[in-house]
Design a protein around this motif. Sequence first.
Motif, PDB file in Angstrom:
ATOM      1  N   PHE A   1       0.820  -1.211   0.000  1.00 41.24           N
ATOM      2  CA  PHE A   1       0.000   0.000   0.000  1.00 41.24           C
ATOM      3  C   PHE A   1       0.856   1.265   0.000  1.00 41.24           C
ATOM      4  CE2 PHE A   1      -2.923   3.067   2.177  1.00 41.24           C
ATOM      5  CZ  PHE A   1      -3.855   3.129   1.150  1.00 41.24           C
ATOM      6  N   ASP A   2       1.930   1.278   0.782  1.00 41.12           N
ATOM      7  CA  ASP A   2       2.779   2.459   0.852  1.00 41.12           C
ATOM      8  C   ASP A   2       3.443   2.733  -0.496  1.00 41.12           C
ATOM      9  OD1 ASP A   2       4.102   4.647   2.003  1.00 41.12           O
ATOM     10  OD2 ASP A   2       5.843   3.440   2.516  1.00 41.12           O
ATOM     11  N   ASN A   3       3.978   1.693  -1.128  1.00 40.80           N
ATOM     12  CA  ASN A   3       4.606   1.864  -2.440  1.00 40.80           C
ATOM     13  C   ASN A   3       3.612   2.337  -3.484  1.00 40.80           C
ATOM     14  OD1 ASN A   3       7.174   1.156  -1.641  1.00 40.80           O
ATOM     15  ND2 ASN A   3       6.937  -1.007  -2.148  1.00 40.80           N
ATOM     16  N   LEU A   4       2.413   1.786  -3.450  1.00 38.22           N
ATOM     17  CA  LEU A   4       1.389   2.196  -4.409  1.00 38.22           C
ATOM     18  C   LEU A   4       0.987   3.652  -4.173  1.00 38.22           C
ATOM     19  CD1 LEU A   4      -0.568   1.612  -6.689  1.00 38.22           C
ATOM     20  CD2 LEU A   4      -2.169   0.668  -5.010  1.00 38.22           C
TER      21      LEU A   4
ATOM     22  N   LEU B   1       3.062   7.168   3.359  1.00 40.63           N
ATOM     23  CA  LEU B   1       2.371   6.886   4.619  1.00 40.63           C
ATOM     24  C   LEU B   1       3.325   6.945   5.797  1.00 40.63           C
ATOM     25  CD1 LEU B   1       0.221   3.835   3.496  1.00 40.63           C
ATOM     26  CD2 LEU B   1      -0.663   6.051   4.166  1.00 40.63           C
ATOM     27  N   ASP B   2       2.811   7.374   6.937  1.00 39.92           N
ATOM     28  CA  ASP B   2       3.554   7.307   8.191  1.00 39.92           C
ATOM     29  C   ASP B   2       3.371   5.892   8.745  1.00 39.92           C
ATOM     30  OD1 ASP B   2       4.667   7.496  10.688  1.00 39.92           O
ATOM     31  OD2 ASP B   2       3.116   8.824  11.521  1.00 39.92           O
ATOM     32  N   LYS B   3       4.435   5.093   8.739  1.00 37.39           N
ATOM     33  CA  LYS B   3       4.335   3.686   9.171  1.00 37.39           C
ATOM     34  C   LYS B   3       4.797   3.474  10.610  1.00 37.39           C
ATOM     35  CE  LYS B   3       3.049   1.229   6.494  1.00 37.39           C
ATOM     36  NZ  LYS B   3       1.646   0.966   6.093  1.00 37.39           N
ATOM     37  N   SER B   4       4.914   4.558  11.386  1.00 40.76           N
ATOM     38  CA  SER B   4       5.448   4.446  12.751  1.00 40.76           C
ATOM     39  C   SER B   4       4.549   3.615  13.666  1.00 40.76           C
ATOM     40  CB  SER B   4       5.661   5.839  13.353  1.00 40.76           C
ATOM     41  OG  SER B   4       4.424   6.538  13.452  1.00 40.76           O
ATOM     42  N   GLN B   5       3.254   3.513  13.323  1.00 40.07           N
ATOM     43  CA  GLN B   5       2.328   2.760  14.181  1.00 40.07           C
ATOM     44  C   GLN B   5       1.995   1.374  13.625  1.00 40.07           C
ATOM     45  OE1 GLN B   5       1.336   4.141  17.176  1.00 40.07           O
ATOM     46  NE2 GLN B   5       2.784   5.740  16.586  1.00 40.07           N
ATOM     47  N   GLN B   6       2.797   0.948  12.654  1.00 40.67           N
ATOM     48  CA  GLN B   6       2.495  -0.295  11.943  1.00 40.67           C
ATOM     49  C   GLN B   6       2.404  -1.515  12.860  1.00 40.67           C
ATOM     50  OE1 GLN B   6       5.240  -1.060   8.763  1.00 40.67           O
ATOM     51  NE2 GLN B   6       3.975  -2.633   7.824  1.00 40.67           N
ATOM     52  N   PHE B   7       3.272  -1.561  13.878  1.00 42.06           N
ATOM     53  CA  PHE B   7       3.308  -2.734  14.753  1.00 42.06           C
ATOM     54  C   PHE B   7       2.772  -2.431  16.152  1.00 42.06           C
ATOM     55  CE2 PHE B   7       6.758  -3.251  11.622  1.00 42.06           C
ATOM     56  CZ  PHE B   7       6.285  -4.391  10.983  1.00 42.06           C
ATOM     57  N   THR B   8       1.873  -1.474  16.227  1.00 38.86           N
ATOM     58  CA  THR B   8       1.299  -1.109  17.515  1.00 38.86           C
ATOM     59  C   THR B   8       0.331  -2.181  18.004  1.00 38.86           C
ATOM     60  OG1 THR B   8       0.270   0.739  18.693  1.00 38.86           O
ATOM     61  CG2 THR B   8      -0.748   0.087  16.622  1.00 38.86           C
TER      62      THR B   8
ATOM     63  N   SER C   1      -4.812   8.477  13.696  1.00 35.34           N
ATOM     64  CA  SER C   1      -4.420   9.127  12.444  1.00 35.34           C
ATOM     65  C   SER C   1      -3.865   8.096  11.466  1.00 35.34           C
ATOM     66  CB  SER C   1      -3.381  10.216  12.723  1.00 35.34           C
ATOM     67  OG  SER C   1      -2.971  10.830  11.527  1.00 35.34           O
ATOM     68  N   TYR C   2      -3.027   7.200  11.974  1.00 36.85           N
ATOM     69  CA  TYR C   2      -2.448   6.141  11.140  1.00 36.85           C
ATOM     70  C   TYR C   2      -3.548   5.256  10.560  1.00 36.85           C
ATOM     71  CZ  TYR C   2      -0.224   1.677  10.022  1.00 36.85           C
ATOM     72  OH  TYR C   2       0.162   0.515   9.395  1.00 36.85           O
TER      73      TYR C   2
ATOM     74  N   ASP D   1      -5.144   5.199   6.052  1.00 41.24           N
ATOM     75  CA  ASP D   1      -5.257   4.122   5.064  1.00 41.24           C
ATOM     76  C   ASP D   1      -6.509   4.282   4.204  1.00 41.24           C
ATOM     77  OD1 ASP D   1      -2.920   2.991   5.828  1.00 41.24           O
ATOM     78  OD2 ASP D   1      -3.778   1.302   6.907  1.00 41.24           O
ATOM     79  N   VAL D   2      -7.660   4.542   4.832  1.00 43.61           N
ATOM     80  CA  VAL D   2      -8.892   4.664   4.043  1.00 43.61           C
ATOM     81  C   VAL D   2      -8.981   6.020   3.344  1.00 43.61           C
ATOM     82  CG1 VAL D   2     -10.254   2.933   5.252  1.00 43.61           C
ATOM     83  CG2 VAL D   2     -10.183   5.254   6.156  1.00 43.61           C
ATOM     84  N   LEU D   3      -8.323   7.049   3.898  1.00 38.05           N
ATOM     85  CA  LEU D   3      -8.325   8.361   3.247  1.00 38.05           C
ATOM     86  C   LEU D   3      -7.461   8.343   1.986  1.00 38.05           C
ATOM     87  CD1 LEU D   3      -8.074  10.652   6.413  1.00 38.05           C
ATOM     88  CD2 LEU D   3     -10.062  10.357   4.914  1.00 38.05           C
ATOM     89  N   TYR D   4      -6.258   7.785   2.093  1.00 36.73           N
ATOM     90  CA  TYR D   4      -5.390   7.667   0.924  1.00 36.73           C
ATOM     91  C   TYR D   4      -6.001   6.730  -0.114  1.00 36.73           C
ATOM     92  CZ  TYR D   4      -1.478  10.024   3.298  1.00 36.73           C
ATOM     93  OH  TYR D   4      -0.672  10.941   3.926  1.00 36.73           O
TER      94      TYR D   4
END
Length: 385
Positions: A119-122, A131-138, A151-152, A156-159
């Motif tokens: 998703f980030d690459n696309l 995308l801000d991926k800082s919360q990816q593994f929360t 926000s994280y 995803d749905v906004l982008y």
Amino acid sequence: MTILTTDKALKQYCKTLEKAAYITVDTEFLRDKTYYAKLCLIQVSDPKKNAVAIDVIANPDLDLTPLLKIFENQKIPKVFHAGRQDLEIFWQQYETLPTPLYDTQIAAMVCGYGDQIGFDNLSQKAIGKRLDKSQQFTDWSRRPLSDKQLSYALDDVLYLVDIYEHLVKELDKRGRTSWVLEETEALLEPDLYDLPLGDIWQRLKVKSPRPKQLAVLRELAAWREQRAQEVDIPRGRILRDDILVDISFHPPAKPKDLQRVRGFPKGQEDKKLGLAIIEAAQKGVNSPKDSWPEVEKKKILPPHCQPALELLKMLLKIKAAENDVAARLIASNEDLHELAEFGENAKTTALKGWRKKIFGDDALKMLSGKIVLQLHKNQVKLKSI
């Protein structure tokens, strides 16, 4: 940022979606310690980017009926990116699959963005946003959620709104919208998310399988799967795949037989785990011979078909580049082998639908000698004869 935790708020929001041209959907869940995914959030946005996070952890009794009705509304496409895991959750927990479905990962492959793009690459390639991926593994099950987490989740749905609209325009321009819809149909098969216990063994990798050994493995895998479901822990925490396969080659008849199995938990041979394994293994050993799984023989392409295979590989590269579509989406190695050996009688999706139009027709012409590959000015081109 809007988070919904009450039946009233969810019902009101879903009312606003009834006229939406489409909605984008994503989920946040945990699965590292459980068999079934633990759904934590459902994020939804409309085309105007009125996005919400539906919090099923804060309110476990939240009535999702209004949302599920939107999922069933055939006038509203539901847009996901790589949505298979999300769909599995909706099927297992609510016995519903959102339709009509649109997967932007599939659409991206059709548009030439690469094979199974993230998703980030696309997002970077299609709309120029990172995308801000800082919360990816929360830990999405902990409450309260921070503003950064929300926000994280909503990003995803906004982008996805912008990505979807970009891909739709691109596909419409190329006349390929039907291709995406055709491919997403496979994701709407319930069997994809609810494999019968007797077929679970097929997911395991086995070297040099034998019918009787597979019969034992079938029973062992079914027992492990059922046990994992009952106690809701990952199947690998009951017994790893490699241990299960090893046991299937040397089915135990008594507890001490398990002592020879590398990796089997010490001291459990005559306990509940060991006895259950012995029972399952012996069930496989004593099963009727006509019920044993058949060993699929690896197809070996006849030597005289090898040149045709090499030409098909070259043709596939050319057609993938010409049409700006991931080669893997057009035809697999198995498809090429089938074509090389059986030609127009090949049983392959490469000879159906849009794949036939951009690749299959020329593949058959090449195999019958009606067109050839020609090197011209350092480029390989097709030439009719």
